[in-house]
Design a protein around this motif. Sequence first.
Motif, PDB file in Angstrom:
ATOM      1  N   ARG A   1       0.940  -0.608   0.069  1.00  0.00           N
ATOM      2  CA  ARG A   1       0.131  -0.413  -0.314  1.00  0.00           C
ATOM      3  C   ARG A   1       0.451   1.380   0.315  1.00  0.00           C
TER       4      ARG A   1
ATOM      5  N   GLU B   1       2.148   1.987  -3.277  1.00  0.00           N
ATOM      6  CA  GLU B   1       1.092   2.033  -4.403  1.00  0.00           C
ATOM      7  C   GLU B   1       1.029   3.892  -4.096  1.00  0.00           C
TER       8      GLU B   1
ATOM      9  N   GLY C   1       4.255   1.376  -8.110  1.00  0.00           N
ATOM     10  CA  GLY C   1       2.613   1.160  -8.438  1.00  0.00           C
ATOM     11  C   GLY C   1       2.781  -1.064  -8.194  1.00  0.00           C
TER      12      GLY C   1
ATOM     13  N   GLY D   1       3.755  -2.570  -5.575  1.00  0.00           N
ATOM     14  CA  GLY D   1       3.064  -2.336  -4.055  1.00  0.00           C
ATOM     15  C   GLY D   1       1.964  -3.650  -4.839  1.00  0.00           C
ATOM     16  N   ASN D   2       1.580  -3.519  -6.136  1.00  0.00           N
ATOM     17  CA  ASN D   2       0.518  -4.617  -6.399  1.00  0.00           C
ATOM     18  C   ASN D   2       0.954  -5.629  -6.561  1.00  0.00           C
TER      19      ASN D   2
ATOM     20  N   ASN E   1       0.919  -6.859  -2.547  1.00  0.00           N
ATOM     21  CA  ASN E   1      -0.347  -6.587  -2.436  1.00  0.00           C
ATOM     22  C   ASN E   1      -0.989  -7.608  -2.485  1.00  0.00           C
TER      23      ASN E   1
END
Length: 85
Positions: free
Chosen positions: A46, A49, A60, A63-64, A67
């Motif tokens: 998070r 992102e 990002g 980050g994805n 996650n």
Amino acid sequence: MARQTSTPLRGSREISRLATPDRLDTVQSASWELSAIGECLAAIGRDMELAPSDQKTPAGGTGNALNWLASEITRRCVLIDEALS
């Protein structure tokens, strides 16, 4: 001729009867620890992102990925916990 014994199928209740309470506690603890790791990865994901986009690497996307990894860890921990109950 060798004697054949049937092995319990994966997911059957027969497997849980073979595990001792100590082993079940060990697996449960490992599941909780993996769940905590998943929460850490999700928090990092998070943060990445939401990082400013002027960085050299696409934070990002990383980050994805973190996650997604966290959600897969969580999904597997749920399966482990269900199998233990």
